[in-house]
Design a protein around this motif. Structure first.
Motif, PDB file in Angstrom:
ATOM      1  N   GLY A  17       0.794  -1.216   0.000  1.00  0.00           N
ATOM      2  CA  GLY A  17       0.000   0.000   0.000  1.00  0.00           C
ATOM      3  C   GLY A  17       0.825   1.263   0.000  1.00  0.00           C
ATOM      4  N   ASP A  18       0.191   2.336   0.461  1.00  0.00           N
ATOM      5  CA  ASP A  18       0.818   3.656   0.452  1.00  0.00           C
ATOM      6  C   ASP A  18       1.035   4.137   1.893  1.00  0.00           C
ATOM      7  OD1 ASP A  18      -1.732   4.264   1.303  1.00  0.00           O
ATOM      8  OD2 ASP A  18      -2.283   5.417  -0.472  1.00  0.00           O
ATOM      9  N   SER A  19       1.023   5.451   2.098  1.00  0.00           N
ATOM     10  CA  SER A  19       1.336   6.006   3.423  1.00  0.00           C
ATOM     11  C   SER A  19       0.373   5.571   4.509  1.00  0.00           C
ATOM     12  CB  SER A  19       1.368   7.536   3.357  1.00  0.00           C
ATOM     13  OG  SER A  19       0.106   8.029   2.936  1.00  0.00           O
ATOM     14  N   SER A  20      -0.848   5.191   4.157  1.00  0.00           N
ATOM     15  CA  SER A  20      -1.809   4.791   5.185  1.00  0.00           C
ATOM     16  C   SER A  20      -1.401   3.493   5.882  1.00  0.00           C
ATOM     17  CB  SER A  20      -3.214   4.659   4.594  1.00  0.00           C
ATOM     18  OG  SER A  20      -3.227   3.659   3.590  1.00  0.00           O
ATOM     19  N   VAL A  21      -0.511   2.712   5.257  1.00  0.00           N
ATOM     20  CA  VAL A  21      -0.066   1.450   5.853  1.00  0.00           C
ATOM     21  C   VAL A  21       1.452   1.273   5.836  1.00  0.00           C
ATOM     22  CG1 VAL A  21      -2.241   0.223   5.491  1.00  0.00           C
ATOM     23  CG2 VAL A  21      -0.520   0.217   3.686  1.00  0.00           C
ATOM     24  N   ASP A  22       2.200   2.308   5.482  1.00  0.00           N
ATOM     25  CA  ASP A  22       3.671   2.254   5.469  1.00  0.00           C
ATOM     26  C   ASP A  22       4.179   2.232   6.910  1.00  0.00           C
ATOM     27  OD1 ASP A  22       6.423   2.630   5.214  1.00  0.00           O
ATOM     28  OD2 ASP A  22       6.258   4.342   3.860  1.00  0.00           O
ATOM     29  N   SER A  23       4.907   1.168   7.270  1.00  0.00           N
ATOM     30  CA  SER A  23       5.399   1.060   8.652  1.00  0.00           C
ATOM     31  C   SER A  23       6.847   1.523   8.797  1.00  0.00           C
ATOM     32  CB  SER A  23       5.260  -0.379   9.149  1.00  0.00           C
ATOM     33  OG  SER A  23       6.012  -1.269   8.361  1.00  0.00           O
ATOM     34  N   GLY A  24       7.371   2.192   7.771  1.00  0.00           N
ATOM     35  CA  GLY A  24       8.714   2.748   7.898  1.00  0.00           C
ATOM     36  C   GLY A  24       9.633   2.487   6.722  1.00  0.00           C
ATOM     37  N   ASN A  25       9.125   1.936   5.630  1.00  0.00           N
ATOM     38  CA  ASN A  25       9.978   1.687   4.463  1.00  0.00           C
ATOM     39  C   ASN A  25      10.576   2.970   3.900  1.00  0.00           C
ATOM     40  OD1 ASN A  25       9.979  -1.191   4.065  1.00  0.00           O
ATOM     41  ND2 ASN A  25       7.798  -0.979   3.667  1.00  0.00           N
ATOM     42  N   ASN A  26       9.826   4.058   3.967  1.00  0.00           N
ATOM     43  CA  ASN A  26      10.337   5.310   3.402  1.00  0.00           C
ATOM     44  C   ASN A  26      11.516   5.890   4.172  1.00  0.00           C
ATOM     45  OD1 ASN A  26       8.375   5.068   1.445  1.00  0.00           O
ATOM     46  ND2 ASN A  26       7.771   7.201   1.565  1.00  0.00           N
ATOM     47  N   ASN A  27      11.779   5.366   5.360  1.00  0.00           N
ATOM     48  CA  ASN A  27      12.969   5.800   6.104  1.00  0.00           C
ATOM     49  C   ASN A  27      14.242   5.413   5.352  1.00  0.00           C
ATOM     50  OD1 ASN A  27      11.236   6.582   8.128  1.00  0.00           O
ATOM     51  ND2 ASN A  27      11.746   4.894   9.490  1.00  0.00           N
TER      52      ASN A  27
END
Length: 132
Positions: A17-27
């Motif tokens: 999914g996107d930001s609503s379910v991102d648990s930290g991958n974008n870090n």
């Protein structure tokens, strides 16, 4: 908290999914979309920002806990976790992704699809071997 009585029937929670379910991958990827700073995470364990785009836990965390799988779903790019941790659940979500490819073309400078497929295959094999 509502609990599920069929705990043994759900071996893992795999999240896309996107930001609503991102648990930290974008870090861990090159993107403008980050949530690893305060006030994010102020209601999470220890009051620390984790990369979740909220002040605490996200929906997959609650779902996994309700099924008795685990309390929090880790990001697959988080180096604190290994493939063994991912057997019961992992999050491949990344803020800035979505149905329109133009969104991720502008905001996310990394293609995680190929690596995500590899990890998902490894997790699937691990789950299958532990269920049989």
């Amino acid at each position: 908290m509502v609990s599920c009585k069929t705990r043994n029937h759900v071996p893992a929670v795999i999240v896309f999914g996107d930001s609503s379910v991102d648990s930290g991958n974008n870090n861990k990827i090159a993107t403008l979309l980050k949530s690893n700073f305060k006030p994010y995470g102020r209601d999470f364990e220890g009051g620390r920002p984790t990369g979740r785009f909220c002040n605490g836990r996200i929906p997959p965390d609650f779902i996994a806990e309700a099924f008795g799988v685990k309390k929090n779903i880790p990001a697959y790019l988080d180096p604190a976790y290994t493939i063994d941790d991912f057997v019961t659940g992992v999050c491949f979500a990344s803020a800035g992704t979505g149905y329109d490819n133009a969104t991720s073309d502008v905001l996310v400078k990394c293609d995680t699809t190929v690596e995500g497929d590899r990890v998902l295959q490894r997790v699937s094999r691990k789950i299958e071997s532990s269920c049989w």
